[in-house]
Design a protein around this motif. Structure first.
Motif, PDB file in Angstrom:
ATOM      1  N   LYS A 282     -46.972-109.808 -14.126  1.00  0.00           N
ATOM      2  CA  LYS A 282     -48.432-109.847 -14.724  1.00  0.00           C
ATOM      3  C   LYS A 282     -49.024-109.034 -15.406  1.00  0.00           C
ATOM      4  O   LYS A 282     -49.747-109.111 -16.230  1.00  0.00           O
ATOM      5  CB  LYS A 282     -49.632-110.484 -13.613  1.00  0.00           C
ATOM      6  N   GLU A 283     -49.045-107.211 -14.533  1.00  0.00           N
ATOM      7  CA  GLU A 283     -50.021-106.463 -15.712  1.00  0.00           C
ATOM      8  C   GLU A 283     -48.767-104.969 -15.437  1.00  0.00           C
ATOM      9  O   GLU A 283     -47.781-105.110 -14.249  1.00  0.00           O
ATOM     10  CB  GLU A 283     -51.211-106.019 -14.654  1.00  0.00           C
ATOM     11  N   LEU A 284     -48.638-104.467 -16.535  1.00  0.00           N
ATOM     12  CA  LEU A 284     -48.139-103.109 -16.235  1.00  0.00           C
ATOM     13  C   LEU A 284     -49.078-102.351 -17.001  1.00  0.00           C
ATOM     14  O   LEU A 284     -48.985-102.862 -18.206  1.00  0.00           O
ATOM     15  CB  LEU A 284     -46.685-103.555 -16.774  1.00  0.00           C
ATOM     16  N   THR A 285     -49.216-100.581 -16.104  1.00  0.00           N
ATOM     17  CA  THR A 285     -49.483 -99.663 -17.165  1.00  0.00           C
ATOM     18  C   THR A 285     -47.886 -98.576 -17.506  1.00  0.00           C
ATOM     19  O   THR A 285     -47.000 -98.462 -16.313  1.00  0.00           O
ATOM     20  CB  THR A 285     -50.649 -98.731 -16.677  1.00  0.00           C
ATOM     21  N   PHE A 286     -48.568 -97.373 -17.836  1.00  0.00           N
ATOM     22  CA  PHE A 286     -47.027 -96.658 -18.252  1.00  0.00           C
ATOM     23  C   PHE A 286     -48.401 -95.933 -18.974  1.00  0.00           C
ATOM     24  O   PHE A 286     -49.006 -95.128 -19.450  1.00  0.00           O
ATOM     25  CB  PHE A 286     -46.429 -96.456 -19.582  1.00  0.00           C
ATOM     26  N   ALA A 287     -48.044 -94.590 -17.124  1.00  0.00           N
ATOM     27  CA  ALA A 287     -49.101 -93.478 -17.038  1.00  0.00           C
ATOM     28  C   ALA A 287     -50.828 -93.368 -17.350  1.00  0.00           C
ATOM     29  O   ALA A 287     -51.002 -93.076 -18.090  1.00  0.00           O
ATOM     30  CB  ALA A 287     -48.971 -92.202 -18.549  1.00  0.00           C
ATOM     31  N   GLY A 288     -50.880 -94.573 -17.322  1.00  0.00           N
ATOM     32  CA  GLY A 288     -52.301 -95.173 -16.988  1.00  0.00           C
ATOM     33  C   GLY A 288     -52.777 -95.888 -17.799  1.00  0.00           C
ATOM     34  O   GLY A 288     -54.090 -96.290 -18.564  1.00  0.00           O
ATOM     35  N   GLU A 289     -51.934 -96.398 -18.979  1.00  0.00           N
ATOM     36  CA  GLU A 289     -51.946 -96.883 -20.423  1.00  0.00           C
ATOM     37  C   GLU A 289     -51.409 -98.212 -20.376  1.00  0.00           C
ATOM     38  O   GLU A 289     -50.001 -98.182 -20.314  1.00  0.00           O
ATOM     39  CB  GLU A 289     -51.498 -96.397 -21.173  1.00  0.00           C
TER      40      GLU A 289
ATOM     41  N   ASP B   4     -46.916 -89.225 -13.318  1.00  0.00           N
ATOM     42  CA  ASP B   4     -45.931 -88.885 -12.640  1.00  0.00           C
ATOM     43  C   ASP B   4     -44.923 -90.322 -13.480  1.00  0.00           C
ATOM     44  O   ASP B   4     -43.852 -89.981 -12.783  1.00  0.00           O
ATOM     45  CB  ASP B   4     -46.559 -89.847 -11.413  1.00  0.00           C
ATOM     46  N   ASP B   5     -45.625 -90.533 -14.396  1.00  0.00           N
ATOM     47  CA  ASP B   5     -44.282 -92.001 -14.866  1.00  0.00           C
ATOM     48  C   ASP B   5     -43.712 -90.836 -15.769  1.00  0.00           C
ATOM     49  O   ASP B   5     -42.350 -91.673 -16.092  1.00  0.00           O
ATOM     50  CB  ASP B   5     -45.291 -92.992 -15.835  1.00  0.00           C
ATOM     51  N   PHE B   6     -43.943 -89.744 -15.802  1.00  0.00           N
ATOM     52  CA  PHE B   6     -42.294 -89.209 -16.725  1.00  0.00           C
ATOM     53  C   PHE B   6     -41.498 -89.166 -15.848  1.00  0.00           C
ATOM     54  O   PHE B   6     -40.189 -88.604 -16.804  1.00  0.00           O
ATOM     55  CB  PHE B   6     -43.483 -88.154 -17.518  1.00  0.00           C
ATOM     56  N   LYS B   7     -41.445 -89.492 -15.244  1.00  0.00           N
ATOM     57  CA  LYS B   7     -40.186 -89.126 -14.237  1.00  0.00           C
ATOM     58  C   LYS B   7     -39.144 -90.108 -14.173  1.00  0.00           C
ATOM     59  O   LYS B   7     -38.299 -89.892 -14.525  1.00  0.00           O
ATOM     60  CB  LYS B   7     -40.520 -88.791 -12.437  1.00  0.00           C
ATOM     61  N   TYR B   8     -39.225 -91.234 -15.324  1.00  0.00           N
ATOM     62  CA  TYR B   8     -38.645 -91.684 -15.373  1.00  0.00           C
ATOM     63  C   TYR B   8     -38.209 -91.774 -16.363  1.00  0.00           C
ATOM     64  O   TYR B   8     -37.131 -92.589 -17.246  1.00  0.00           O
ATOM     65  CB  TYR B   8     -39.245 -93.921 -15.825  1.00  0.00           C
TER      66      TYR B   8
END
Length: 312
Positions: A61-68, A120-124
């Motif tokens: 329902k909600e999703l963020t990338f690097a807090g954005e 941390d999302d940059f590991k993906y």
């Protein structure tokens, strides 16, 4: 031969034709023999197709990338995310191996990103670039982070015939962190930073200027970059919710590195295979755990110390 003699032959021919027609028109159910007990049991024990064997997934329902925030309320954003989720979730062999492999490398990547202020999302992103393998692209990008030679040297990596630190995970992750931090200073948001990692900072900046838009989700980009961030997001969604996509790995299923010892080397090594044997190891282990050693010898920079890892 008179007619009375031919009559039995005509009758015999007519009977043969009748039997042939009867056999042709007989239904399959009537001519198929009864199955044996063993055949019936075999059919009863065969797994029946499940309605859940191929199923639809619910998007978060909600999703963020690097807090954005990822604007899932935009229809094409949802569709593009779904595409990458289905492509990767149903490529089960690749995803299982990536999950099993991740335990060997993610802790070190996460630590380096954190120490350098990178989300941390940059590991993906590293997963999207290389599937956490030391691969080389046709364009010359190498290692987990797919760093080009000029970029690697700009950010302090040694690249020579004998040594290529783009294959040195801690040093390559540090170089990538510096690059990402510089890109963030230019673009101001991490989503744009991830997109620019794929198509280059200059190229992404030109698209922003040409289309009078800064937001990645508002830009019309080439197919590769258009899919790139959504591939990263798909890895995040699947890795953070594996059971939702049918992946049930136990702790014992994950690959692990052996306990390592580090040997400091300050002089050239003329034969790495011989040197490895003297250390109580072998050439295979030396190359496996030190992929940055690219030749059979080590002719390093003067005054530089190299840390070579071998299993204890």
């Amino acid at each position: 031969m008179n007619k009375s003699q031919l009559l039995p032959l005509y009758l015999l021919l007519l009977l043969s034709l009748s039997l042939a027609v009867y056999a042709i028109w007989k239904t399959p159910a009537e001519i198929t023999p009864e199955p044996s007990v063993a055949q019936v049991q075999l059919l009863q024990n065969m797994p029946m197709p499940s309605r859940d064997s191929v199923r639809l997934f619910d998007l978060p329902k909600e999703l963020t990338f690097a807090g954005e925030k990822v604007p899932l309320e935009i229809e094409d954003v949802r569709e593009r995310l779904e595409r990458e989720i289905y492509v990767n979730a149903y490529w089960q062999s690749n995803m299982i191996l990536l999950m099993k492999r991740s335990s060997k490398f993610l802790p070190e990547i996460e630590e380096t990103l954190k120490e350098n202020g990178i989300p941390d999302d940059f590991k993906y992103l590293a997963m999207a670039e290389s599937a956490l393998m030391n691969v080389a692209s046709p364009a010359g990008a190498k290692g987990f982070w797919q760093i080009m030679e000029s970029t690697g040297k700009e950010y302090g990596l040694e690249i020579s015939k004998d040594v290529d630190e783009r294959y040195h995970l801690p040093k390559a992750t540090l170089a990538a962190s510096k690059y990402l931090k510089k890109a963030h200073a230019r673009f101001g948001d991490w989503t744009a930073v991830a997109a620019s990692y794929n198509m280059g900072q200059a190229g992404f900046s030109r698209r922003q200027q040409d289309q009078f838009a800064d937001n990645y989700y508002d830009l019309f980009l080439n197919d590769e970059t258009s899919r790139y961030l959504f591939r990263i997001l798909a890895f995040k969604v699947i890795f953070e919710n594996p059971s939702e996509f049918g992946f049930y790995l136990r702790e014992s299923d994950y690959y692990k590195n052996p306990t390592m010892r580090s040997i400091s080397v300050t002089s050239d090594i003329k034969n790495l295979a011989s040197w490895a044997q003297k250390q109580g190891s072998n050439y295979k282990e030396l190359k496996l755990y030190n992929p940055w050693l690219r030749d059979k010898n080590l002719n390093g920079k003067r005054g530089k110390s190299y840390q070579i890892l071998l299993p204890e």
